[in-house]
Design an enzyme around this catalytic site. Sequence first.
Site, PDB file in Angstrom:
ATOM      1  N   GLY A 159       7.320   8.369   8.318  1.00  0.00           N
ATOM      2  CA  GLY A 159       6.940   9.766   8.576  1.00  0.00           C
ATOM      3  C   GLY A 159       6.310   9.958   9.947  1.00  0.00           C
ATOM      4  O   GLY A 159       6.677  10.859  10.700  1.00  0.00           O
ATOM      5  N   ASP A 162       4.899  -9.757  10.705  1.00  0.00           N
ATOM      6  CA  ASP A 162       3.505  -9.581  10.312  1.00  0.00           C
ATOM      7  C   ASP A 162       2.783  -9.031  11.548  1.00  0.00           C
ATOM      8  O   ASP A 162       2.647  -9.709  12.565  1.00  0.00           O
ATOM      9  CB  ASP A 162       2.941 -10.938   9.885  1.00  0.00           C
ATOM     10  CG  ASP A 162       1.442 -10.862   9.597  1.00  0.00           C
ATOM     11  OD1 ASP A 162       0.844  -9.779   9.790  1.00  0.00           O
ATOM     12  OD2 ASP A 162       0.887 -11.889   9.179  1.00  0.00           O
ATOM     13  N   GLY A 163       2.316  -7.796  11.432  1.00  0.00           N
ATOM     14  CA  GLY A 163       1.716  -7.130  12.595  1.00  0.00           C
ATOM     15  C   GLY A 163       0.498  -7.852  13.140  1.00  0.00           C
ATOM     16  O   GLY A 163       0.176  -7.714  14.325  1.00  0.00           O
ATOM     17  N   ASP A 166      -1.371   2.341  11.627  1.00  0.00           N
ATOM     18  CA  ASP A 166      -1.541   3.128  10.391  1.00  0.00           C
ATOM     19  C   ASP A 166      -1.534   2.127   9.230  1.00  0.00           C
ATOM     20  O   ASP A 166      -0.502   1.849   8.639  1.00  0.00           O
ATOM     21  CB  ASP A 166      -0.370   4.122  10.293  1.00  0.00           C
ATOM     22  CG  ASP A 166      -0.521   5.094   9.145  1.00  0.00           C
ATOM     23  OD1 ASP A 166      -1.648   5.492   8.841  1.00  0.00           O
ATOM     24  OD2 ASP A 166       0.505   5.443   8.526  1.00  0.00           O
ATOM     25  N   CYS A 187      -5.490   6.252   4.897  1.00  0.00           N
ATOM     26  CA  CYS A 187      -5.588   7.388   3.964  1.00  0.00           C
ATOM     27  C   CYS A 187      -6.633   7.052   2.905  1.00  0.00           C
ATOM     28  O   CYS A 187      -6.399   7.194   1.708  1.00  0.00           O
ATOM     29  CB  CYS A 187      -4.250   7.809   3.398  1.00  0.00           C
ATOM     30  SG  CYS A 187      -3.209   6.487   2.851  1.00  0.00           S
TER      31      CYS A 187
HETATM   32  N1  SAM Z   1       3.031   4.755   9.077  1.00  0.00           N
HETATM   33  C1  SAM Z   1       3.780   4.870   7.849  1.00  0.00           C
HETATM   34  C2  SAM Z   1       4.338   6.266   7.744  1.00  0.00           C
HETATM   35  O1  SAM Z   1       3.838   7.186   8.383  1.00  0.00           O
HETATM   36  O2  SAM Z   1       5.300   6.456   7.007  1.00  0.00           O
HETATM   37  C3  SAM Z   1       2.940   4.493   6.638  1.00  0.00           C
HETATM   38  C4  SAM Z   1       2.376   3.103   6.736  1.00  0.00           C
HETATM   39  S1  SAM Z   1       1.626   2.544   5.251  1.00  0.00           S
HETATM   40  C5  SAM Z   1       0.129   3.386   5.274  1.00  0.00           C
HETATM   41  C6  SAM Z   1       1.150   0.918   5.664  1.00  0.00           C
HETATM   42  C7  SAM Z   1       2.326  -0.011   5.896  1.00  0.00           C
HETATM   43  O3  SAM Z   1       1.798  -1.256   6.374  1.00  0.00           O
HETATM   44  C8  SAM Z   1       3.136  -0.371   4.664  1.00  0.00           C
HETATM   45  O4  SAM Z   1       4.449   0.054   4.832  1.00  0.00           O
HETATM   46  C9  SAM Z   1       3.074  -1.897   4.594  1.00  0.00           C
HETATM   47  O5  SAM Z   1       4.299  -2.486   4.232  1.00  0.00           O
HETATM   48  C10 SAM Z   1       2.706  -2.259   6.009  1.00  0.00           C
HETATM   49  N2  SAM Z   1       2.012  -3.557   6.190  1.00  0.00           N
HETATM   50  C11 SAM Z   1       1.176  -4.200   5.348  1.00  0.00           C
HETATM   51  N3  SAM Z   1       0.737  -5.344   5.894  1.00  0.00           N
HETATM   52  C12 SAM Z   1       1.307  -5.414   7.126  1.00  0.00           C
HETATM   53  C13 SAM Z   1       1.270  -6.379   8.170  1.00  0.00           C
HETATM   54  N4  SAM Z   1       0.532  -7.494   8.072  1.00  0.00           N
HETATM   55  N5  SAM Z   1       1.999  -6.141   9.283  1.00  0.00           N
HETATM   56  C14 SAM Z   1       2.753  -5.020   9.401  1.00  0.00           C
HETATM   57  N6  SAM Z   1       2.834  -4.096   8.432  1.00  0.00           N
HETATM   58  C15 SAM Z   1       2.123  -4.280   7.315  1.00  0.00           C
END
Ligand code: SAM
Length: 357
Positions: free
Chosen positions: A175, A226-227, A244, A299
């Site tokens: 989004g 992995d971010g 985010d 959130c």
């Molecule tokens: N920004 C997105 C949107 O606007 O649609 C929503 C993101 S959601 C709040 C958080 C995301 O972080 C999830 O899709 C999850 O898979 C991802 N995530 C979790 N751990 C992560 C990591 N270590 N590195 C990268 N992404 C990760």
Amino acid sequence: RVKGKWATTRPKHLPTRLALQHFDATYSVQLGQLWPSVRVALLSERKYGALFNNFSNNPDLEKLQAQGCRDFISNREDPTSSEHNSEFGAEEDSSSVSTVRSHIDSQQQSPLWLSPNIKCLVFPRGDITRFKPARPDKFSLLSYYLMDAASVLPCLALAVQKNHTVLDLCAAPGGKALALLQTQSVRFLCVNDSSVSRTSRLKRVLHSYIPKPLLTDDKLRITSFDGTMWGEIERNSFDRVLVDVPCTTDRHSLMEDDNNIFSRSRVGERRSLPQLQVELLLAGIIAACPGGEILYSTCTLSLNQNQGVVEQAIQLAEENHGIQLQVVSLRPLVQKFRNTFHFAPDLHLDESTSHCR
Ligand code: SAM
């Protein structure tokens, strides 16, 4: 009648109940008198906004306007007109945003700049009409993307300028990436999400909204790393970085038992969220170029997952990487939209005492 000892499949403690107990204990202290109304809003049906897709040729914008929808971004009301006229809020969508600016040596507060191309339509206050599913145009591009209207705020706050390179570190389902692309200012967008299945969804979303010529390799990169390890991939690269993060997703945790972060099997994961968030934000800071801006969003209303994380990441960036950051005040944004949203009280990330040399 159920014989208790045999009813092993019946969860004794539903995750949604556990979430409510947790929030009652922590947010009643954190928010004081505000908590009862925030609690009611979190437990009420959520209200969507329709992020308008500038790349679609559907006449849906006029149709939605004829139904009484308005673009809350361009139709900004005079912020001095009414203080108590909010439609959404901390209690309806608890998105929390912080912006930090990397490697700069000035404490000046930037004037608020909002992209004129991001449009988000909402029904009027008190109107809970649901949006119809968006329809494809003749090129199969959908006309709008439904999301919490508050989720558009981090994208506005990131203030992408012409020809910027942007990293969206936790991007799925996409989004906010879509909102960033609506600015039509991004020269190169890198979207990443560690979940392979969610990254596939992200790809589908992008292809449903953005014309193919804008999705070529020189304009868009989609990765599933992995971010937290991003610093090993790329440093000092991006003008803007959106972080985010995964969080306790407060509203969702009160509504859905499936895959709920408050389920007993996920206690460890939930407790380690702030650590993961710090590592992700730090990676985002390292990925930003000198003078770049990093936006951290969640959130959740949790202090530990919001300013606690930002303060820790700023400290680690300075101590371990020699990166100086300045917290950018989002007060101008709050002023602009205070008739549309309820904002949480000040987060005490004091920009005048921030980590700036
Ligand atoms: N920004 C997105 C949107 O606007 O649609 C929503 C993101 S959601 C709040 C958080 C995301 O972080 C999830 O899709 C999850 O898979 C991802 N995530 C979790 N751990 C992560 C990591 N270590 N590195 C990268 N992404 C990760």
